[in-house]
Design an enzyme around this catalytic site. Sequence first.
Site, PDB file in Angstrom:
ATOM      1  N   GLU A   1       0.841  -1.213   0.000  1.00  0.00           N
ATOM      2  CA  GLU A   1       0.000   0.000   0.000  1.00  0.00           C
ATOM      3  C   GLU A   1       0.873   1.258   0.000  1.00  0.00           C
ATOM      4  OE1 GLU A   1      -0.016  -2.604   1.897  1.00  0.00           O
ATOM      5  OE2 GLU A   1      -1.976  -3.109   2.717  1.00  0.00           O
TER       6      GLU A   1
ATOM      7  N   ARG B   1      14.424 -22.932  -6.313  1.00  0.00           N
ATOM      8  CA  ARG B   1      15.342 -22.764  -5.171  1.00  0.00           C
ATOM      9  C   ARG B   1      15.347 -21.309  -4.710  1.00  0.00           C
ATOM     10  NH1 ARG B   1      20.797 -26.317  -6.620  1.00  0.00           N
ATOM     11  NH2 ARG B   1      19.840 -28.375  -6.232  1.00  0.00           N
TER      12      ARG B   1
ATOM     13  N   ASP C   1      25.504 -37.668  -5.198  1.00  0.00           N
ATOM     14  CA  ASP C   1      25.563 -36.542  -6.150  1.00  0.00           C
ATOM     15  C   ASP C   1      26.492 -35.409  -5.729  1.00  0.00           C
ATOM     16  OD1 ASP C   1      23.575 -38.003  -7.275  1.00  0.00           O
ATOM     17  OD2 ASP C   1      21.955 -36.551  -6.956  1.00  0.00           O
TER      18      ASP C   1
END
Length: 359
Positions: free
Chosen positions: A60, A195, A211
């Site tokens: 606002e 992400r 990984d």
Amino acid sequence: MTQNSSLIPYSSFLNRCFQLAKIGAGSVSPNPMVGAVLVSENGKIIGEGWHKKYGEAHAEVNAVKSVKPENQRLIAGSTLYCSLEPCFHFGKTPPCVDLVLEQKIARVVISNTDPNPLTAGKSIQKMRAAGIEVITGILEKEGQDLNRPFFKWITEKKPYVILKWAQTRDNFIGKTGEKIGISEKNTLRLVHRWRSESDAIFVGTGTIFNDNPRLDNRLFFGKNPLRIGLDVRGKMDFHHALLDDKKETWILGKPKIGDWKNTKFLPTVHGKQLIPKLLQELFLAKKQILLVEGGANIHHQFLEKNEWDEIRILQNDSDLLAGVAASKLPENAVLVEKFQLGNDTIYMYQNSAPIFKIQ
Ligand code: AOF
Ligand code: ZN
């Protein structure tokens, strides 16, 4: 108030508020995304604003600030459209409800009442008592969809959980002991966008050892979320990217001796208590959106406890024939969006349990 055809203009200005609000994605959490539009008595938009950054001005305030000097005389008597009830309280910024009164705005159209107990209808009452016409509940469902994480956060005091995995057409997410890429490059960019819009990313031990993920946002704009890795036995070593101490990181497991600046060890967060404890720690740390990137065992634990809000599956059209199977989609998953990115199909599901009761 219910919606009818005479309220269509309200809807279009509120839809504009939603568009504006979304620009704040990834920057305002744990606050809601909020947009506001000021419309003069002759129906012209004279100001637009959105909440840009946590701790900074509300929508606002930015809408009023955006009004050009030659239009400032039109603010008094104008209509303010806001996706959320203006705030009532002094938080990091002063109450927006007082700004509405000061500016002599004649009418306020709101999508959602603010569920934050500090406001929760008090601003609506205050504005009505001051003679302002207040119309609420327009596009209420759409407003709640926009801020599902915020509504859950406020009403349940828990972060919003998104389970994400990439799988082949024959439902495999990878192979043990081998790092394999499933998604295409453009799809990875989308994952990095997710992400950037999350506050924390979590992976289990298997994913860390398989990984060696960096869990950062390097393919999209915006912030890097908190990285969280599970390593109960403290088996990770310094070749693991998660231990580079370069970004805010939590390791759930045995502390490692060292001069850590950005890495925190939470040795008590594992076992049966893993999920409730992690969600509680995240709530206390003001992390509102948790992206769970795997692996299947971790996803399974969240699914089993029904502690999830969204599932996002990136399915490539290739087959792997053998490997680690993807989690089974639970019965309460509702498909809300499906789209194609090259050879990947993206499926977005929501938990059918309502996050927030419509009053
Ligand atoms: C609004 N307009 O654009 C937003 C609102 O600490 P503060 O001052 O930033 O206040 C945060 C609370 O204000 C937040 O929890 C929610 O209740 C409301 N957010 N309110 O009038 C806005 N972002
Ligand atoms: Zn405010």
